[in-house]
Design an enzyme around this catalytic site. Structure first.
Site, PDB file in Angstrom:
ATOM      1  N   GLU A 155     -11.686  -7.831 -10.067  1.00  0.00           N
ATOM      2  CA  GLU A 155     -10.700  -7.961  -8.996  1.00  0.00           C
ATOM      3  C   GLU A 155     -11.438  -7.889  -7.659  1.00  0.00           C
ATOM      4  OE1 GLU A 155      -7.708  -4.905  -8.498  1.00  0.00           O
ATOM      5  OE2 GLU A 155      -6.273  -6.350  -7.784  1.00  0.00           O
ATOM      6  N   GLU A 346      -3.466   3.898 -12.286  1.00  0.00           N
ATOM      7  CA  GLU A 346      -4.008   2.799 -13.097  1.00  0.00           C
ATOM      8  C   GLU A 346      -3.112   2.493 -14.291  1.00  0.00           C
ATOM      9  OE1 GLU A 346      -6.210   1.210 -11.593  1.00  0.00           O
ATOM     10  OE2 GLU A 346      -6.609   2.811 -10.152  1.00  0.00           O
TER      11      GLU A 346
HETATM   12 ZN    ZN Z   1      -4.152  -0.013  -7.693  1.00  0.00          ZN
END
Ligand code: ZN
Ligand code: NAG
Ligand code: NAG
Ligand code: NAG
Ligand code: NAG
Ligand code: NAG
Ligand code: NAG
Length: 932
Positions: A155, A346
Site C-alpha cells: 500500500e 488492522e
Molecule cells: Zn489503517
C-alpha cells in the site's frame, strides 16, 4: 467508473490530460499466478527471479495492454499472451517511469469479453527501502549474527515493485502465490500454505543454470512454498514474509480463525498479549458486523524495519515491533494501549478496506476512518476499564479541530491527481476526521440503525469497491425504515456537508435571557481569523444541555440546517432559567466549536470553579478547547479562557486536564524562546503543582497503579509538565532516579525507574547531563531487545544540549547502517527539531542537507512533510519564515511530494507570527497577574 462526485466536477475541465496517471480501464485482471524465488543473501545482492501469469478479460477491444511495473527487469522476449484459440504476437513493450506504466503492444486486437492469459517474466535485485518487497534485518542475541528477512509493503502503489500488475484498488482479482527460498527460511502469505516442494516452479521460462549465476546456493537448498488461492482482493493487500522467525499460536477457544503471532526468536516471548487480543477483537467484530471473517487464518508479524505502524494485508498483517509486541517488564502502559489499538485497527480493516474497498484513494477515509473508529470499539471490548471509546473520540476530535482550522487543510474526500501524492493523504483528516464523522453518524442515527446499515453495505459490496455515496444510500435506507432523521433530512445531505467541504463550523450562540431563547449563527472557523469568511455551511447536530439537566444524556438531537444561521440568526427555544448555563455539544457529537455571549461564559466559569463535576467530563474538554481556540483567534477575551482554566487546579480527570495543558502548550510553543517564558512557567506551576504531587509525581517510592489508565496518564502527563515548568524537585528527582539506574549492576536487566515515567526521566537526565549520560543511553539502546524500550531511549538521545552530538545524531538518521534505522529516522529528526537546542541544529541541518534527507526518505512525501511541519510550526518571526520561503525557491523539487504539508506548515507559521504581534504582551500580562 470510480469517481466520486467531487472528483469529476473538479476535473471536468481537464479531464483528458488529468487521468493519464490511471490505467485505461479496458482490461480487467481476474486471477494472478505469481511465482518468485528470492536469494535472501547480501553477498548476491538479494537477487530474485519471477514469473507472473495473469488471467485478463478485455472490457473493450484493444491492441494495447497497460499495467504497472517498477524497479523490475522485464524480459521482453518472454512476454506471452494467449487467447482461447491462439497466441497473439507482442510487437513492442516499454516501461514509462513517470507513472510506472508498462505498455505491451500486440499485433492485433484483444476481443471484447474474451479472456486471455498474459505471462510476464521478471527479475531484479531488492533495493534498500521500506516499500515493495524489502529487506529487513536484526542481530540474533545468541549467535550475534546479522539475520535478514524480506517483507512486503504494497500500500498504496508498491505492488508494482513486487511483480507486474494492475496496481489500482479497483482491479480486484484472486491470487495464487508461490515463493521459492532457501530452506532455512519460512514463508507466509495471505493464505495458508498448501505444498512445499523442491521443484523449481519457474521452469517454463527461467532455467536454473541462468538463476544460479547470481544465486549463492545450489538448487537443492531451495524450497517452493505454494499458498492457497486467495479471495478476490486489491493488489495493495497482497503480502508475504520470508524469515527465520518463530511464532506462537493463539489460545484456540478465542476464535474459529487460527491466529499465529510471528517475531524474531529473541522477541517471541513478547507476543502473548497480541495472541490474546487479536482473536478476541476479531470475534467481536464478526459479531458487530454480523459478517464472518472469510479466511481460515490470520498471521500477524512483527517486522524490525517498518514504514508505517502496521499494514492490514488480508490474512497476513504486518506490524512495526512496537505496535505488536508487549513486555510486562519493559513496555509502558501507553505502549500496551498502542498495541491493542493498532491490532484492533488492522483487524477492522479486514472488513473496511479488504472486503469492501474504496474505488480510488480519494475515498481513503472510508478505509482509515472506519478502521480508526472501530479500533476504539474493539479496544473498549477487550479492555473495558480503559474507556477507549470515549478517550479515542476525544483525541480524534481535538486533533481535527486543530488541523482543520487551516485554510490549507483538505476535505475528507479528496481529489488525488498524482499517485505519488497518495502517501500524503494518510493523514489526520483521513484517519481522525473520518473516524469523528463516523462516530457522529452513530450518534445521530443510533447504534442499532448504524450497525444494520453497515451490515447491508458490507454484504452488498463484498469483494467489490464502493464510494461514499454507496454508504450513504444504505444508511438512509435503514434510517428511513425506522422513521428517518428529524427534519426528514437524508444521510447524504448531512454528510456531504462534512466530507466534501474543508473545515468545520463555529457556532455563535447568544441568549435572550428574558425570553428563554437563543439564536445561533454558523460560519467556518479559521485559525487566521482575519481571512475573509468562506461561504461553507454545515448540517450541524445539536444537543443542548443546561445546568438543571446536566446529568441527563438523552436529550434528543436537533439540527441546524446547512442554510440556517449563515446570513441570519437561527432562533431556538430552550428551558434554561436566566441563572443557569447552557452548553452545546456536551458529548462532542461533531467537530465544531461554540462561542457564547459573555453572560453564559461567566455562568460556565462560575460552575466550573465552584463544583466542576457538575459539568460533564466531555463538556469540560469541549469548553477548554473552545475557549482557548477562540481566544487565540481574538474571538474571545483571554481573561475568560484563563479564568476557565483556573479550575484545572482541582481537575483529576486526565481528559480535561490534558486538553487544558495542550491549549497552553500552543502558547508555550510561541513564547518558549522569548524572555516571557518564565512568566508562563510560573503560571503553569501554580496550575498543576498540586495535581502533580497528588498524582504521585516523580517520587521514587510511589508506584503507579498499573490498572487505572486515568491515574497512569495523569501521572505521566503532570510529571513531564512539572519538570519542564521547573516545579521544585522534579528535575532533581529525575536525575536521582537516573543516577541510581547508572549505578545498577546490570542496567539492561534492572531498571529502577517506573515504567511509565521513563521517557520523562531519561529526557531530563540526558538534557541536564553530559556525554556520559548520553553514552549510557546509547549503550542501553544497542542492547535493548524490546522495541518499545528502545524507542524511549532513541527519543531520550534527542534531548541532549550538546550541539556536536545532535549534529552527529541527525547525520545517523539519514545514513544507512547506523544507530538509527530508516523506520525511525523521521521521528528522530522531528524530535530533535522540537527540542530546545536541537531546534537550531535541525534548522541548519534541514536547510543544508535537504537533498540527502530527501534521498533517505525515498520519495515518502509524508515523512518529509512531517519534518518541515515540525520546523515551521515553531517559527515565531517573519524573518524565519522569509528565510524558509527563500530557501524553498531553490529547493522546491525536494518538496514536491509534500506540498500539502508544506502549505500547512507555512500557514501555521503565519498564524504564530500574527498571534505574537497581536497578543503576546497582553497575554503575558494576564499570566503574570494570575500567578501573583
Ligand atoms: Zn489503517
Ligand atoms: C511518459 O509518460 C509521461 C506522462 O504520461 C509523458 O509525459 C512522457 O512523454 C512519457 N515518456 C516517454 C518517454 O514516453
Ligand atoms: C459482454 O459481457 C457482458 C457481461 O457479461 C454482457 O452484458 C455483454 O452483452 C457482452 N458483450 C458482448 C459484445 O458480448
Ligand atoms: C546490486 O544491485 C544494485 C541494484 O540493482 C545494483 O545497482 C548493483 O550494481 C548490484 N551490485 C552487484 C555487486 O551486483
Ligand atoms: C445477521 O445476518 C443474517 C443474514 O444477513 C440475518 O439473517 C440475521 O438476522 C443477522 N443477525 C443479526 C443479529 O442481526
Ligand atoms: C421526506 O423526504 C422524502 C424524500 O425527499 C419525501 O419523499 C417525503 O415525502 C418526505 N417526508 C416528509 C414527511 O416530509
Ligand atoms: C538559488 O540558486 C541560484 C543559482 O544556483 C543562486 O544564484 C541563488 O543565490 C540561490 N538562492 C538562494 C536563496 O539560495
Amino acid at each position: 467508473m470510480g469517481w466520486s462526485v467531487l472528483l469529476s466536477v473538479l476535473y471536468a475541465v481537464q479531464l483528458v490530460t488529468s487521468q493519464e496517471y490511471l490505467l485505461p480501464g479496458d482490461i480487467r485482471p481476474t486471477h494472478y499466478d505469481v511465482k518468485v524465488v528470492y536469494d535472501i543473501d547480501p553477498t548476491t545482492n538479494f537477487s530474485f527471479y519471477g514469473l507472473v501469469d495473469i488471467a485478463i478479460t478485455a472490457v473493450k477491444s484493444t491492441s494495447k495492454i497497460v499495467l504497472h511495473a517498477q524497479d523490475l527487469v522485464i524480459s521482453n522476449g518472454g512476454i506471452r499472451i494467449i487467447g482461447q484459440t491462439d497466441e497473439l504476437r507482442v510487437t513492442a513493450s516499454k516501461l514509462n517511469d513517470t507513472y510506472n506504466l508498462f505498455t505491451i503492444e500486440l499485433d492485433r486486437e484483444l476481443r471484447r469479453n474474451q479472456s486471455y492469459l498474459l505471462t510476464i517474466p521478471f527479475s531484479g535485485n531488492l533495493k534498500p527501502g521500506l516499500n515493495g518487497v524489502y529487506i529487513s534485518s536484526y542481530v540474533s542475541k545468541e549467535t550475534k549474527i546479522k539475520e535478514y528477512l524480506i517483507a512486503t509493503q504494497f500500500e498504496a502503489i508498491y505492488a508494482r515493485k513486487g511483480f507486474p500488475c494492475f496496481d489500482e484498488p479497483m482491479y480486484k482479482a484472486t491470487y495464487t502465490i508461490t515463493i521459492g527460498h532457501h530452506r532455512d527460511f519460512t514463508a507466509v502469505s495471505n493464505m495458508p500454505l498448501v505444498t512445499s516442494s523442491n521443484e523449481n516452479e519457474l521452469e517454463s521460462y527461467w532455467r536454473w543454470e541462468q538463476i544460479s549465476k547470481t544465486f549463492s546456493k545450489s538448487k537443492s537448498l531451495f524450497v517452493w512454498d505454494s499458498f492457497e488461492k486467495s479471495v478476490p482482493m486489491s493488489t495493495y493487500l497482497v503480502a508475504f514474509v520470508v524469515s527465520k522467525f518463530s511464532y506462537v499460536d493463539s489460545p484456540p477457544m478465542l476464535s474459529t480463525t487460527k491466529f499465529r503471532i510471528w517475531a524474531r526468536s529473541d522477541a517471541i516471548n513478547q507476543a502473548a498479549y497480541a495472541a490474546e487480543v487479536g482473536p478476541k477483537v476479531l470475534t467481536y467484530f464478526e459479531k458487530w458486523f454480523n459478517v464472518s471473517f472469510p479466511l481460515p487464518k490470520q498471521d500477524m508479524v512483527a517486522i524490525p524495519d517498518f514504514s508505517a505502524g502496521a499494514m492490514e494485508n488480508w490474512g497476513l498483517i504486518t506490524y512495526r515491533e512496537t505496535a505488536l509486541l508487549y513486555d510486562k517488564t519493559q513496555s509502558s502502559f501507553l505502549n500496551k494501549e498502542r498495541v491493542a489499538e493498532v491490532i484492533a485497527h488492522e483487524l477492522a480493516h479486514q472488513w473496511f478496506g479488504n472486503l469492501v474497498t474504496m474505488k480510488w484513494w480519494s475515498d481513503l477515509w472510508l478505509n482509515e476512518g472506519f478502521a480508526t473508529f472501530m479500533a476504539s470499539l474493539g479496544v473498549a471490548e477487550v479492555e473495558p476499564t480503559w474507556r477507549a471509546d470515549r478517550n479515542y473520540a476525544v483525541d480524534n476530535i481535538l486533533s481535527v479541530l486543530t488541523l482543520d482550522s487551516l485554510e490549507s487543510s483538505h476535505p475528507v474526500s479528496v481529489p488525488i491527481d498524482d499517485p505519488k501524492r497518495i502517501s500524503e493523504v494518510f493523514d489526520e483528516i483521513s484517519y481522525r476526521k473520518g473516524s469523528t464523522l463516523i462516530r457522529m453518524m452513530t450518534m445521530f442515527l443510533g447504534e442499532e440503525i448504524f450497525k444494520k446499515a453497515l451490515h447491508n453495505y458490507l454484504v452488498k459490496y463484498s469483494y467489490q469497491n464502493a464510494e461514499q455515496d454507496d454508504l450513504w444510500r444504505e444508511l438512509t435506507a435503514v434510517s428511513q425504515e425506522y422513521g428517518g432523521l428529524a427534519r426528514n433530512v437524508s444521510v447524504k445531505e448531512v454528510m456531504d456537508t462534512w466530507t466534501t467541504q474543508t473545515g468545520y463550523p463555529l457556532l455563535t450562540v447568544s441568549r435572550d435571557y428574558s425570553q428563554n431563547s437563543l439564536t445561533v449563527t454558523q460560519k467556518r472557523y479559521l485559525a487566521l481569523n482575519s481571512r475573509s469568511p468562506t461561504t461553507s455551511s454545515w448540517w450541524v447536530p445539536l444537543r443542548v444541555l443546561c445546568a438543571s439537566d446536566a446529568q441527563d444524556s438523552n436529550e434528543p438531537i436537533e439540527w441546524l440546517a446547512a442554510n440556517e444561521g449563515v446570513t441570519t440568526e437561527h432562533r431556538f427555544e430552550h428551558g434554561a432559567d436566566p441563572d443557569e448555563w447552557v452548553l452545546f455539544n456536551a458529548d462532542m457529537i461533531a467537530p465544531y466549536r461554540v462561542n457564547y455571549d459573555k453572560g453564559n461564559w461567566e455562568l460556565l466559569i462560575a460552575a466550573l470553579n465552584s463544583k466542576h463535576t457538575s459539568v460533564p467530563v466531555l463538556a469540560r474538554v469541549q469548553l477548554l478547547s473552545d475557549a482557548f481556540a477562540l481566544a487565540w483567534t481574538n474571538q474571545l477575551d483571554y481573561n475568560i479562557a484563563l479564568q476557565l482554566a483556573n479550575y484545572l487546579k482541582r481537575e483529576s480527570e486526565y481528559l480535561p486536564l490534558s486538553t487544558g495543558l495542550k491549549a497552553l502548550a500552543k502558547i508555550e510553543n510561541v513564547i518558549k524562546r522569548t524572555p516571557d517564558y518564565g512568566a508562563f512557567q510560573k503560571f503553569v506551576r501554580k496550575l498543576i503543582g498540586e495535581t502533580y504531587f497528588k498524582a504521585g509525581g516523580l517520587a521514587t517510592k510511589k508506584i503507579i497503579n498499573g490498572d487505572d489508565l486515568n491515574s497512569v496518564k495523569l501521572q505521566t502527563a503532570t510529571s513531564a509538565w512539572a519538570c519542564r515548568m521547573k516545579v521544585p524537585g522534579c528535575e532533581e528527582n529525575a536525575i536521582e532516579l537516573f543516577r541510581s539506574w547508572m549505578e545498577t549492576d546490570n542496567p539492561d536487566e534492572n531498571n529502577p525507574i517506573p515504567l511509565d515515567l521513563r521517557r520523562t526521566v531519561y529526557c531530563v537526565a540526558v538534557s541536564r547531563g553530559s556525554v556520559l549520560q548520553w553514552r549510557f543511553v546509547l549503550a542501553r539502546k544497542q542492547r535493548a531487545n524490546v522495541a518499545a524500550a528502545r524507542d524511549a531511549l532513541l527519543h531520550a538521545l534527542t534531548c541532549t544540549r550538546e550541539v556536536w552530538i545532535l549534529t552527529q545524531y541527525l547525520e545517523w538518521a539519514i545514513t544507512d547502517e547506523t544507530e538509527v534505522r530508516r523506520q525511525d529516522a523521521a521521528a528522530v529528526i522531528v524530535s530533535v527539531t522540537h527540542s530546545t537546542v536541537g531546534y537550531y541544529v535541525a534548522r541548519e541541518f534541514i536547510y543544508n542537507r535537504i537533498q540527502d534527507i530527501y534521498n533517505a526518505f525515498n520519495s515518502e512525501g509524508r515523512r518529509l512533510g512531517g519534518i518541515i511541519k515540525a520546523l515551521l510550526e515553531q517559527f515565531t518571526t517573519q524573518r524565519e519564515l522569509d528565510e524558509f520561503l527563500k530557501w524553498r525557491e531553490n529547493n522546491s523539487k525536494y518538496l514536491e511530494d509534500a506540498k500539502l504539508s508544506v502549505n500547512q506548515a507555512i500557514e501555521k507559521a503565519t498564524v504564530n507570527i500574527a498571534w505574537l504581534n497581536k497578543n503576546r504582551r497582553s497575554v503575558v500580562e494576564r499570566l503574570r497577574e494570575l500567578s501573583k
